[in-house]
Design a protein around this motif. Structure first.
Motif: not given
Length: 527
Positions: A372-384
């Motif tokens: 899906x196109x909306x997943x082409x950029x994701x933000x992920x925390x450095x530490x959960x």
RNA sequence: GCCGCGGUAGUAUAGCCCGGACAAGUAUGCGGGCCUUUCGAGCCCGUGACCCGGGUUCAAAUCCCGGCCGCGGCACCA
């Protein structure tokens, strides 16, 4: 009668007696030092002929903790550099040792260098001669050892105080060469250990041939360890000596000096030697290796050595070393520290403050059909668990075949050998449809969903990935004196950030050795 | 060889001096479970040790003797 039966009997017959019993006071941390109420002065006395290793940290830390943290006393740092010939001091070691100690959090109150205290030893030697506790022996080595073996005295032992003082002055004036004269401390001639018998307190070292890095050829008469340490421990007011077990016999020798001088010997604690599983600590071994393989190691601070500098470059925290060593207590028996144990402690200290990145070893390009196109950029925390470490934006690469990520070849094989489904961390669940044997290898997958629940329900393995703009990474994993090398891609955050230590998901904790825009060299600390 | 010091789970350590609540505590490792977008961390459960033989004692990991094993020292090194 069982203990409990006895106890119940005691309770019924003599209730008061039974109540007297109170549990022994629980002792937290280190055991108390004897005679500490009169004050505690400790010393750490390294030879500056090399840097410190993990084993040296044991007496150093104990001396510090007892003196400064437990008894509010004094700690002395004393460089024992009285052998310019065999254990020639290394000028940079004076500084490096202090750096190591500071790194461990050790702070000392006073600092002495024995080679700068020569006049003091001469003065004490004269006093000792006057008290009849020493004589100048003009016998050669062979005669001395022969006499020791037969427990006989030579004629020089009978010299008068005046003769000895004169001979001593002559020694200092440079009249004698190496091995021609020595000051010997009188002991029991029948002592079972021949090295104790009239042990050598001062000897001649030809400093024109073996200059001392600090005092050059200014002195030719040098105190031996036992003389200098013995004199200094008294003069500097040391109350408790914490030192390695290899010094046990030296206490016996120095005791004679103290008796002659009318001094009280400090309380001695001998601690055992330390080993670190998988590491070389011995300075002579490290020196040999460095000489034999020039260019293969980064000097004494190489992360594969058990020097404090080496462990520091490895990414081991000072606090980890401190806790490990203090946990050993003060036993005279040797201890071997297991790497698992050290790593586990270090990991726990690093974990919460360390950003987590993804790296794939042996990358395989995985195209995802229906992504899906909306997943082409994701933000992920450095530490959960530690949101204060922030988050980064990861982009998914797209080429003419479509969107793709890189995953590790081992993970691809693992997934192919099971349900073929996997979850890409924080991204999506996919099903691998085919693999193409090409160079570089390629695999095809089908997008399933992005929710975590599906992955959990189906028991998918969760694997890390790298995509757009991957940075080449080389990971060194120290194994003994070798490195296992792994190559792969790491996310570009590793370049953008200033951190020195990261946790690579499913790989372990790493330290950055070198980095540029295009490449990064990592050192594995531990899993 | 002589002298000295040690020996508690896979590893390390507590307890030993001053014998009794020690069928031995803790950490790590290992096995299982929970939790968790890592194979990490956390939580829970489990696993596993007093070197051997004698002696003293009502009672020994603890005191004594002997043996075995390990380590250190036996330098004009530190």
């Amino acid at each position: 009668m069982k203990a409990e039966e006895q106890l119940s009997l005691l309770r019924t017959q003599f209730p008061e007696e039974a109540e007297e019993r109170r549990p022994r006071e629980e002792q937290k941390g280190l055991p108390p030092l004897p005679e500490a109420e009169k004050g505690v002065v400790t010393r750490f006395a390294p030879n500056p002929d090399f840097v410190l290793h993990l084993g040296n940290a044991r007496p150093a830390l104990l001396s510090y903790v007892y003196a400064k943290e437990i008894y509010n006393g004094k700690m002395i740092l004393r460089f024992e550099d009285t052998d310019p010939r065999i254990k020639t001091p290394l000028p940079e070691a004076y500084w490096a040792i202090k750096e190591d100690l500071k790194w461990l959090g050790i702070k000392w109150d006073e600092e002495y260098i024995q080679s700068m205290r020569m006049e003091i030893y001469y003065e004490q030697a004269r006093e000792l001669i006057k008290r009849g506790g020493a004589y100048i022996d003009l016998c050669n080595r062979e005669e001395i050892s022969k006499n020791r073996a037969s427990r006989r005295a030579c004629k020089h032992r009978l010299q008068s105080v005046e003769e000895n003082l004169e001979l001593f002055d002559r020694m200092i004036s440079g009249f004698y060469g190496e091995g021609e004269a020595a000051l010997r401390v009188k002991t029991d001639l029948n002592h079972p250990d021949p090295s104790v018998v009239d042990w050598i307190g001062m000897r001649i070292i030809d400093t024109s041939k073996h200059p001392h890095p600090l005092s050059g050829d200014r002195y030719v008469v040098w105190p031996t360890y036992n003389f200098a340490a013995g004199v200094d421990d008294h003069l500097l007011g040391v109350t408790h000596i914490i030192r390695g077990r290899e010094h046990a016999q030296n206490t016996t020798k120095q005791m004679y000096l103290y008796t002659h001088m009318g001094w009280n010997y400090p309380y001695v604690v001998n601690v055992g030697r330390l080993k670190l599983e998988g590491f070389i600590l011995s300075k002579s071994k490290i020196r040999t290796i460095l000489a034999k393989y020039p260019g293969r190691f980064e000097g004494h601070a190489d992360p594969r050595f058990g020097t404090l500098a080496g462990l520091r470059s490895r990414g081991i925290l000072a606090e980890t070393i401190r806790e490990t060593i203090l946990g050993l207590g003060v036993k005279p028996s040797d201890a071997s520290i297991s790497w698992d144990n050290l790593a586990s402690l270090n990991r726990k200290k690093l974990d919460l403050g360390t950003r987590r990145l993804m790296m794939v070893i042996d990358p395989v390009k995985l195209y995802i059909e229906g992504f899906p196109e909306e997943l082409l950029v994701v933000r992920i925390p450095y530490h959960p668990d530690n949101k204060s470490l922030g988050e980064r934006e990861l982009r998914i690469g797209v080429d003419k075949t479509g969107p793709y990520v890189y995953i590790s070849r081992k993970d691809l094989e693992m997934v192919m050998n099971s349900t073929k489904q996997a979850r890409l961390v924080e991204l999506a669940n996919v099903e691998i449809t085919s693999t193409i044997r090409s160079d570089p290898p390629i695999a095809m997958a089908k997008y399933i969903s992005r929710d975590l629940e599906t992955a959990r329900k189906r028991g998918m393995p969760i694997i890390q990935w790298v995509s757009h703009n991957p940075v080449k990474a080389l990971l060194r994993d120290p194994v003994g004196l070798r490195y296992n090398i792994y190559r792969g891609f790491i996310e570009s955050s590793a370049i953008a950030l200033e951190d020195q230590v990261y946790q690579l998901l499913r790989i372990g904790f790493v330290k950055i050795v070198e980095k540029s825009e295009k490449k990064i060299l990592l050192l594995k600390i531990h899993e």
